[in-house]
Enzyme design. Sequence first.
Site, short mmCIF file in Angstrom:
data_model
loop_
_atom_site.label_atom_id
_atom_site.label_comp_id
_atom_site.label_asym_id
_atom_site.label_seq_id
_atom_site.Cartn_x
_atom_site.Cartn_y
_atom_site.Cartn_z
N ASP A 80 -0.18 4.91 1.20
CA ASP A 80 -0.40 5.83 2.32
C ASP A 80 -0.23 5.15 3.66
OD1 ASP A 80 -0.98 8.00 0.63
OD2 ASP A 80 -3.03 7.26 0.35
N ASP B 261 0.87 -1.17 0.00
CA ASP B 261 0.00 0.00 0.00
C ASP B 261 0.91 1.23 0.00
OD1 ASP B 261 -2.41 1.53 0.32
OD2 ASP B 261 -1.90 1.77 2.44
#
Length: 466
Positions: A20, A18
Amino acid sequence: MDAKIKYKAKKIKAIFFDIDDTLRVKDTGYMPESIKAVFDGLKKKGILTGIATGRGIYGVVPEIRELKPDYFVTINGSYVLNGKGQEIFSQPLSKEVTSRFVDWCREIGIAYGFAGKDKPVVSERSQLIDEAMVPVYGVCDVAPDFHLTHDVYHMWTFAKNNAELVLPDDLAEHVRPVIWHEHSSDVVDLETSKASGLAKVLEKERLVPANAMMFGDGPNDMEIFDYVGLKIAMGNAVSELKEKADYITDTVEENGIFNALEKLGMVEKELNFPQLDLENTQGPVATIKTNHGDLVIKLFPEQAPLTVKNFVDLATSGYYDGIIFHRIIKDFMIQGGDPTGTGMGGESVYGGSFQDEFSEELYNIRGALSMANAGPNTNGSQFFIVQNQNLPYSKKEIARGGWPEPIAEVYAEKGGTPHLDRRHTVFGQLVDDASYAVLDAIAAVETDYSDKPKEDVVIETIEVVD
């Protein structure tokens, strides 16, 4: 990290991340330098890398693209590209769903937005929208009817009471909300997720879920955690994701990704050897003034902070003034720091003894300053300086024993005491030829049967300059 996790790791051929609060901190944009080492290290081992994100490719910041991952699973799995920008999978929402979504948003009086293939748009400009979107996409174009002329891959709600919004039944049959911000949710296809997008990559690479690992932190990583063979949650992850994780690592700022992969043996720490680069190494310089000359030593607080503090505090307090080198063995070392002069005394500034600080970057090469001890974690005030100039082993033989090649080379060429590594804390190194000459002169003094000099070799004082 237990054996079961390490066993799973042996099957991993692709690792996805991922963005963020996993690769980088969303609010500040901070990405640790260790991330570059992660991607470089995985590529060297032939492990595929991928980004799995709720963002569109246009929201993937330059520093992430510069990592050159092999795949981008974007817009929550509905649009997948390879590292060359070629489309692998594309699944936009139906026009009927997007139109009904707009009708619903207008009915209840909330703003909305669309993630297209090439850009994001919003229905209006407002502070509430900008607080959510600007950190990810910058200022978005206003295009409330974007869905009528463009493919839409997922949608956004924007509302102060966003967490309380409930989709009407006719929409809930096709899409679901995934909260990603206090005032916004991704509205995504029921059959599409990061997991389904990742599955397209594995299908193309002829891999199975057991071959894939995922690092994540948020709610939109839930499905992918259920899918992959090995899942690792960041230390800052939401509690629900941590419950699903095989392992919980450190936070982004604490180099969580690198630390986990290093423990799994999938990346290697880049070691620096300060003893081999004294001019460019920061640290205090201690001058041990003796009645045979000065020993100038660079100290290494980064690798051995407790030990350096102990030595510096004792030295600057005058503790070592007038103490002798009570044990000297030619072609081995010179030892001092005991106020009793017997080898049985001395204590640290911490009161009594303190723990060892073994570093992968420091070794008992010739000229090393190390702590004397009476066994594990028994450091006090006594120290020694390695004097041995000859080892009967080649660089190849030493390296085969597990020592890093640069250190093995120094051991082979200049000498040292490798058998003391991981047994005595190294925390300094002689800096110049004059100091080595003094070291060798002290090592050559006449000693008695107990290795004590027949004429005292005295530490007159120790001066420390930061």
